[in-house]
Motif scaffolding. Structure first.
Motif, PDB file in Angstrom:
ATOM      1  N   LEU A 108     -42.968 -15.272  42.397  1.00  0.00           N
ATOM      2  CA  LEU A 108     -42.729 -13.937  42.937  1.00  0.00           C
ATOM      3  C   LEU A 108     -42.530 -12.908  41.813  1.00  0.00           C
ATOM      4  O   LEU A 108     -43.108 -11.820  41.848  1.00  0.00           O
ATOM      5  CB  LEU A 108     -41.508 -13.953  43.856  1.00  0.00           C
ATOM      6  CG  LEU A 108     -41.149 -12.640  44.536  1.00  0.00           C
ATOM      7  CD1 LEU A 108     -42.290 -12.177  45.417  1.00  0.00           C
ATOM      8  CD2 LEU A 108     -39.886 -12.813  45.350  1.00  0.00           C
ATOM      9  N   VAL A 109     -41.751 -13.276  40.807  1.00  0.00           N
ATOM     10  CA  VAL A 109     -41.538 -12.369  39.675  1.00  0.00           C
ATOM     11  C   VAL A 109     -42.864 -12.122  38.953  1.00  0.00           C
ATOM     12  O   VAL A 109     -43.211 -10.986  38.619  1.00  0.00           O
ATOM     13  CB  VAL A 109     -40.475 -12.937  38.701  1.00  0.00           C
ATOM     14  CG1 VAL A 109     -40.427 -12.136  37.412  1.00  0.00           C
ATOM     15  CG2 VAL A 109     -39.111 -12.971  39.360  1.00  0.00           C
ATOM     16  N   ASN A 110     -43.626 -13.194  38.745  1.00  0.00           N
ATOM     17  CA  ASN A 110     -44.920 -13.076  38.082  1.00  0.00           C
ATOM     18  C   ASN A 110     -45.864 -12.173  38.882  1.00  0.00           C
ATOM     19  O   ASN A 110     -46.531 -11.299  38.317  1.00  0.00           O
ATOM     20  CB  ASN A 110     -45.524 -14.463  37.890  1.00  0.00           C
ATOM     21  CG  ASN A 110     -46.726 -14.455  36.997  1.00  0.00           C
ATOM     22  OD1 ASN A 110     -46.733 -13.796  35.968  1.00  0.00           O
ATOM     23  ND2 ASN A 110     -47.753 -15.174  37.387  1.00  0.00           N
ATOM     24  N   SER A 111     -45.923 -12.354  40.197  1.00  0.00           N
ATOM     25  CA  SER A 111     -46.782 -11.528  41.055  1.00  0.00           C
ATOM     26  C   SER A 111     -46.379 -10.061  40.996  1.00  0.00           C
ATOM     27  O   SER A 111     -47.233  -9.174  40.932  1.00  0.00           O
ATOM     28  CB  SER A 111     -46.718 -12.006  42.505  1.00  0.00           C
ATOM     29  OG  SER A 111     -47.234 -13.293  42.623  1.00  0.00           O
ATOM     30  N   ASN A 112     -45.088  -9.798  41.023  1.00  0.00           N
ATOM     31  CA  ASN A 112     -44.613  -8.414  40.959  1.00  0.00           C
ATOM     32  C   ASN A 112     -44.985  -7.755  39.632  1.00  0.00           C
ATOM     33  O   ASN A 112     -45.436  -6.605  39.609  1.00  0.00           O
ATOM     34  CB  ASN A 112     -43.104  -8.345  41.167  1.00  0.00           C
ATOM     35  CG  ASN A 112     -42.705  -8.589  42.604  1.00  0.00           C
ATOM     36  OD1 ASN A 112     -43.510  -8.442  43.510  1.00  0.00           O
ATOM     37  ND2 ASN A 112     -41.466  -8.983  42.811  1.00  0.00           N
ATOM     38  N   VAL A 157     -38.941 -26.561  43.831  1.00  0.00           N
ATOM     39  CA  VAL A 157     -39.789 -25.754  44.717  1.00  0.00           C
ATOM     40  C   VAL A 157     -39.274 -24.320  44.768  1.00  0.00           C
ATOM     41  O   VAL A 157     -40.052 -23.363  44.646  1.00  0.00           O
ATOM     42  CB  VAL A 157     -39.837 -26.374  46.136  1.00  0.00           C
ATOM     43  CG1 VAL A 157     -40.552 -25.457  47.108  1.00  0.00           C
ATOM     44  CG2 VAL A 157     -40.482 -27.741  46.102  1.00  0.00           C
ATOM     45  N   ASP A 158     -37.966 -24.149  44.945  1.00  0.00           N
ATOM     46  CA  ASP A 158     -37.383 -22.803  44.963  1.00  0.00           C
ATOM     47  C   ASP A 158     -37.536 -22.113  43.613  1.00  0.00           C
ATOM     48  O   ASP A 158     -37.794 -20.916  43.536  1.00  0.00           O
ATOM     49  CB  ASP A 158     -35.908 -22.853  45.359  1.00  0.00           C
ATOM     50  CG  ASP A 158     -35.723 -23.223  46.820  1.00  0.00           C
ATOM     51  OD1 ASP A 158     -36.650 -22.995  47.612  1.00  0.00           O
ATOM     52  OD2 ASP A 158     -34.641 -23.743  47.154  1.00  0.00           O
ATOM     53  N   GLU A 159     -37.369 -22.882  42.551  1.00  0.00           N
ATOM     54  CA  GLU A 159     -37.517 -22.342  41.204  1.00  0.00           C
ATOM     55  C   GLU A 159     -38.936 -21.806  40.999  1.00  0.00           C
ATOM     56  O   GLU A 159     -39.130 -20.693  40.508  1.00  0.00           O
ATOM     57  CB  GLU A 159     -37.220 -23.457  40.203  1.00  0.00           C
ATOM     58  CG  GLU A 159     -36.958 -23.008  38.819  1.00  0.00           C
ATOM     59  CD  GLU A 159     -36.493 -24.167  37.944  1.00  0.00           C
ATOM     60  OE1 GLU A 159     -36.916 -24.181  36.782  1.00  0.00           O
ATOM     61  OE2 GLU A 159     -35.726 -25.031  38.393  1.00  0.00           O
ATOM     62  N   LEU A 160     -39.933 -22.591  41.401  1.00  0.00           N
ATOM     63  CA  LEU A 160     -41.326 -22.157  41.269  1.00  0.00           C
ATOM     64  C   LEU A 160     -41.630 -20.964  42.164  1.00  0.00           C
ATOM     65  O   LEU A 160     -42.404 -20.076  41.785  1.00  0.00           O
ATOM     66  CB  LEU A 160     -42.269 -23.320  41.582  1.00  0.00           C
ATOM     67  CG  LEU A 160     -42.262 -24.462  40.568  1.00  0.00           C
ATOM     68  CD1 LEU A 160     -43.095 -25.627  41.074  1.00  0.00           C
ATOM     69  CD2 LEU A 160     -42.751 -23.983  39.214  1.00  0.00           C
ATOM     70  N   ARG A 161     -41.005 -20.924  43.321  1.00  0.00           N
ATOM     71  CA  ARG A 161     -41.195 -19.783  44.227  1.00  0.00           C
ATOM     72  C   ARG A 161     -40.664 -18.489  43.595  1.00  0.00           C
ATOM     73  O   ARG A 161     -41.313 -17.449  43.647  1.00  0.00           O
ATOM     74  CB  ARG A 161     -40.488 -20.064  45.557  1.00  0.00           C
ATOM     75  CG  ARG A 161     -40.816 -19.077  46.650  1.00  0.00           C
ATOM     76  CD  ARG A 161     -40.164 -19.456  47.969  1.00  0.00           C
ATOM     77  NE  ARG A 161     -40.671 -20.750  48.412  1.00  0.00           N
ATOM     78  CZ  ARG A 161     -39.925 -21.697  48.965  1.00  0.00           C
ATOM     79  NH1 ARG A 161     -38.634 -21.511  49.151  1.00  0.00           N
ATOM     80  NH2 ARG A 161     -40.453 -22.840  49.343  1.00  0.00           N
ATOM     81  N   ILE A 162     -39.499 -18.559  42.975  1.00  0.00           N
ATOM     82  CA  ILE A 162     -38.912 -17.390  42.315  1.00  0.00           C
ATOM     83  C   ILE A 162     -39.788 -16.939  41.153  1.00  0.00           C
ATOM     84  O   ILE A 162     -40.109 -15.758  41.012  1.00  0.00           O
ATOM     85  CB  ILE A 162     -37.478 -17.705  41.823  1.00  0.00           C
ATOM     86  CG1 ILE A 162     -36.545 -17.881  43.014  1.00  0.00           C
ATOM     87  CG2 ILE A 162     -36.969 -16.624  40.882  1.00  0.00           C
ATOM     88  CD1 ILE A 162     -35.196 -18.467  42.657  1.00  0.00           C
ATOM     89  N   LEU A 163     -40.201 -17.890  40.318  1.00  0.00           N
ATOM     90  CA  LEU A 163     -41.038 -17.553  39.168  1.00  0.00           C
ATOM     91  C   LEU A 163     -42.364 -16.949  39.601  1.00  0.00           C
ATOM     92  O   LEU A 163     -42.849 -15.987  38.998  1.00  0.00           O
ATOM     93  CB  LEU A 163     -41.267 -18.794  38.305  1.00  0.00           C
ATOM     94  CG  LEU A 163     -40.029 -19.332  37.593  1.00  0.00           C
ATOM     95  CD1 LEU A 163     -40.323 -20.685  36.976  1.00  0.00           C
ATOM     96  CD2 LEU A 163     -39.533 -18.360  36.552  1.00  0.00           C
TER      97      LEU A 163
END
Length: 92
Positions: free
Chosen positions: A77-81, A69-75
């Protein structure tokens, strides 16, 4: 025939020994770093796409790990940015 079997066994042992010297994963942080070198003679304005792996490499104490879940959250966020800057994601 004995000599060829002995040589064959020696070759197999040597290959096995040498293969064991290479770890499956990085052991040090510097093996995972991304280095970006700015070159004044190269314009990056023409680039607008990126590739991003689907996993995050977590470096921490042994036994610690990053939840999916944390891994997907990080990915995400980076993708959105990157998308907010107008970059387009390239798929495999």
């Amino acid at each position: 025939m004995r000599v060829s079997r002995w040589k064959y066994s020696l070759c197999i042992a040597a290959v096995t020994f040498l293969a064991s010297c290479y770890p499956d994963s990085p052991e040090f942080v510097d093996e995972l770093d991304i280095v970006v070198t700015a070159r004044p003679d190269v314009s990056l304005n023409g680039y607008n796409d990126y590739f991003m792996p689907d996993t995050v490499v977590y470096i921490g104490d042994e036994g610690d790990e990053l939840s999916r879940v944390d891994e997907l959250r990080i990915l995400s966020l980076v993708n959105s940015n990157l998308e907010s800057y107008g970059w387009e994601k390239e798929e495999d």
